[in-house]
Design a protein around this motif. Structure first.
Motif, PDB file in Angstrom:
ATOM      1  N   UNK A 158       0.827  -1.206   0.000  1.00  0.00           N
ATOM      2  CA  UNK A 158       0.000   0.000   0.000  1.00  0.00           C
ATOM      3  C   UNK A 158       0.863   1.258   0.000  1.00  0.00           C
ATOM      4  N   UNK A 159       1.859   1.283   0.841  1.00  0.00           N
ATOM      5  CA  UNK A 159       2.755   2.440   0.930  1.00  0.00           C
ATOM      6  C   UNK A 159       3.825   2.424  -0.152  1.00  0.00           C
ATOM      7  N   UNK A 160       4.056   1.243  -0.756  1.00  0.00           N
ATOM      8  CA  UNK A 160       5.098   1.127  -1.774  1.00  0.00           C
ATOM      9  C   UNK A 160       6.493   1.205  -1.194  1.00  0.00           C
ATOM     10  N   UNK A 161       6.695   0.597  -0.012  1.00  0.00           N
ATOM     11  CA  UNK A 161       7.993   0.669   0.661  1.00  0.00           C
ATOM     12  C   UNK A 161       8.558  -0.733   0.869  1.00  0.00           C
ATOM     13  N   UNK A 162       9.808  -0.918   0.467  1.00  0.00           N
ATOM     14  CA  UNK A 162      10.522  -2.178   0.644  1.00  0.00           C
ATOM     15  C   UNK A 162      11.594  -2.033   1.712  1.00  0.00           C
TER      16      UNK A 162
END
Length: 440
Positions: free
Chosen positions: A71-75
């Motif tokens: 959802x946040x697009x964070x890895x």
């Protein structure tokens, strides 16, 4: 079994807003770079695409802890427990991706060995891995070709070297950067690619502690360091996906606002878009692309390495050019076999002829080599719905644009290929008022 089947009711202008996240041509490579660090990395603006899934799987197999907030697009990538993966597991997870070749340099630094399976990818031209292997050999890697793939070792470590590319290859430049940053000594790369995605990868590596300088003559100098740390980085937006939606807006007579799009990455495309007759409005949070009415104009355009007109931009643009008044010429100078997708467009009513000759302003490396690398598009021609089979990622999205612009119903088979590079394209089509139904 049908590999993704989509029914498209065409003839409706695309209208609405979508969001484009990080570039497919950067994010997987930045994920691989995390292998080089001794501490965790955090990568933002990550799209939910197949290539990210593949690289996540490969990193996990090698002992990297991967946590992805979709959802946040964070890895979050923690490489502190890197270990060698089993050959069969690598082969199963790699699928048709060509990303595993870029694991070699980082794994040789971390483990002293690397293995890559037979590689796939889009069949749009000659992309031999021997070019990558020669680069790795120049750093001191020993290459053994096995039945299941290729094993690389570095019994004496990797050393800095001088590499001169005969063509500014993006993949070769990435390979050199990912290998040179921890090699012993200095590396000089001449004739390098300098695409925005390459410069973003340089930014990532510099944040990790690498010493890299880029000259104006496409020469990159890398001073190897003993150790790299993790990074925190936000990926640049995908300029290919942005241009694809822009061409879709133009071809369908629509109006699409692309959140996240950056003008500075798309200067050459925006110039051509305007010359054809499209209009755009740059805002702080994105770019609006729309058909302002009136006739589209024919053009002559040649693809080229950055800062030229990107090869991945030409396929969706060709669909829009079928609706332009007059004769357009597109000369492809980057990949020699990228006009195969035009057969389906002709089936739908387009008037496109492909030629072996260089029809642009300059001769290119494909001249006199029997490749159909120039296209002449006569228009405007109405497009009709048809049954289409997707040939590759970019050609497939171009077929989708054609189906959206055509009168009548089209059935597009093989759309799973599009998932490799276009995040949640089905929901985006819904946001743009497209009438599409996934059948399989």
């Amino acid at each position: 079994m049908v590999d993704g089947l989509l029914q498209v009711e065409g003839g409706r202008p695309l209208s609405g807003e979508i969001t484009v996240r990080g570039a497919k041509n950067l994010v997987p490579k930045a994920m691989v770079a995390a292998l080089l660090g001794t501490t965790p990395s955090v990568l933002g603006n990550v799209p939910l695409i197949r290539d990210v899934e593949v690289v996540s799987g490969l990193l996990t197999l090698h002992g990297v802890q991967v946590d992805y907030d979709q959802t946040a697009g964070i890895l979050h990538l923690d490489p502190s427990r890197v270990e060698a993966a089993h050959v069969a597991d690598i082969d199963a997870h790699a699928g048709s991706s060509r990303i595993p070749i870029l694991f070699c340099g980082p794994l040789l630094h971390r483990l002293g060995e690397a293995f890559i399976p037979d590689l796939g990818g889009c069949r749009i031209g000659d992309r031999p891995i021997d070019f990558h292997l020669d680069i790795l050999r120049s750093f001191g890697a020993v290459v053994d070709k096995l039945e299941a793939g290729i094993r690389l070792t570095a019994p004496e470590g990797l050393r800095g070297t001088v590499i001169e590319l005969p063509y500014p290859s993006v993949g070769a430049t990435e390979q050199t950067l990912l290998t040179a940053v921890r090699a012993d000594g200095r590396t000089e790369l001449r004739g390098a690619a300098v695409e925005p995605e390459i410069m973003d990868l340089v930014d990532v590596l510099q944040k990790m502690g690498a010493i890299i300088s880029v000259d104006t003559d496409r020469t990159i100098h890398i001073e190897g360091v003993e150790e790299l740390a993790g990074y925190r980085h936000t990926a640049l937006p995908d300029r290919i996906e942005t241009a694809s939606w822009a061409s879709a807006a133009l071809a369908t007579g629509g109006d699409v606002f692309v959140h996240g799009a950056h003008q500075s990455h798309m200067t050459t495309f925006l110039n051509i878009f305007r010359k054809v007759g499209g209009a755009f409005e740059v805002r702080d949070d994105g770019i609006r692309f729309y058909h302002p009415g009136g006739d589209l104009r024919s053009i002559v355009v040649e693809t080229n390495v950055h800062p030229g007109f990107m090869t991945d931009w030409q396929q969706p643009l060709v669909v829009a050019l079928t609706q332009a008044d007059g004769v357009s010429i597109v000369h492809e100078t980057v990949y020699e076999n990228r006009f195969g997708f035009t057969k389906a467009l002709c089936k739908m009513g387009a008037a496109i002829q492909v030629y072996r000759e260089c029809l642009g302003g300059t001769a290119c490396r494909f001249g006199q080599r029997n490749f159909y690398h120039s296209a002449v598009i006569s228009g405007p021609t109405p497009l009709r719905g048809a049954d289409i089979v997707v040939p590759d990622l970019r050609g497939g999205f171009s077929h989708l644009i054609a189906a959206l612009a055509a009168q009548g119903t089209s059935r597009v088979e093989g759309i799973n290929l599009i998932d490799r590079g276009y995040e949640q394209f089905m929901s985006k089509l819904g946001s743009l008022d497209a009438k599409v139904t996934r059948l399989a």
